[in-house]
Design a protein around this motif. Structure first.
Motif, short mmCIF file in Angstrom:
data_model
loop_
_atom_site.label_atom_id
_atom_site.label_comp_id
_atom_site.label_asym_id
_atom_site.label_seq_id
_atom_site.Cartn_x
_atom_site.Cartn_y
_atom_site.Cartn_z
N GLY A 51 53.58 58.44 42.18
CA GLY A 51 52.63 58.01 41.16
C GLY A 51 51.18 57.93 41.62
O GLY A 51 50.27 57.85 40.80
N GLU A 52 50.94 57.98 42.92
CA GLU A 52 49.58 57.90 43.46
C GLU A 52 48.99 59.27 43.75
O GLU A 52 47.78 59.43 43.82
N GLU A 77 53.19 51.10 47.45
CA GLU A 77 52.54 51.77 46.33
C GLU A 77 51.59 50.82 45.60
O GLU A 77 51.88 49.64 45.41
N ALA A 108 49.39 50.45 42.05
CA ALA A 108 49.18 50.90 40.67
C ALA A 108 48.05 50.07 40.08
O ALA A 108 47.51 49.17 40.74
N SER A 109 47.70 50.37 38.85
CA SER A 109 46.65 49.61 38.16
C SER A 109 47.18 49.11 36.83
O SER A 109 47.94 49.80 36.14
N VAL A 136 53.02 47.60 43.82
CA VAL A 136 54.30 47.73 43.14
C VAL A 136 55.35 47.12 44.07
O VAL A 136 55.40 47.47 45.26
#
Length: 118
Positions: free
Chosen positions: A33-34, A68, A70-71, A80
Motif C-alpha cells: 500500500g505504500e 506500514e 497509512a493516512s 498500521v
C-alpha cells in the motif's frame, strides 16, 4: 506514560539516488500500500520507520513491510497495526504509537512517540 521517542532525517537526494540505483529497495522496505507513493513520501515513511525502531529500542519481531504507515481521511499518518507489530507492542507493554512526518528543503523528517502502561 511515554516509553520511547525516536526521530530520523533522510536526505531526499540521497534517498532518490538509492531508489533509482537499487529498484529492489522499494519492495524490501515498503508494504504494498505504500509503494505507489512519491519518492519524497517514501523517504518520509522510511524516516518514520527508523524513528519507530529507535523509539522501540530495536526492530526485533517485525519487518520493514510490517511497519506500514497509512493516512487517515484527514491525511494524518498512523502505523498500521499488523499482527507482528501488535505482538511487539503487547510484549513491551506499549498501548499507542504517535507519528508525524514532513518533507521539505531537501530532507524528510519523522518523529515517533511510543506510549505504554507505567
Amino acid at each position: 506514560m511515554i516509553r520511547g521517542i525516536g526521530v530520523d532525517i533522510v536526505d531526499l537526494a540521497r534517498f532518490t539516488r538509492q531508489v533509482e540505483r537499487t529498484p529492489g529497495l522499494i519492495p524490501r522496505l515498503f508494504a504494498e500500500g505504500e509503494r505507489a507513493l512519491s519518492v519524497h513520501s517514501l523517504a518520509a515513511r522510511f524516516a518514520a520507520k527508523e524513528a519507530l525502531i529507535k523509539a522501540l529500542g530495536d526492530s526485533a519481531g517485525t519487518t520493514w513491510q510490517e511497519l506500514e504507515i497509512a493516512s487517515d481521511s484527514h491525511g494524518n499518518p498512523f502505523f498500521v497495526l499488523h499482527e507482528s507489530l501488535r505482538s511487539v507492542m503487547a510484549f513491551r507493554g506499549i498501548t499507542s504509537l504517535h507519528v508525524t512526518m514532513t518533507h521539505d528543503a531537501g530532507v524528510a523528517c519523522a518523529f515517533v512517540v511510543v506510549e505504554g502502561d507505567s
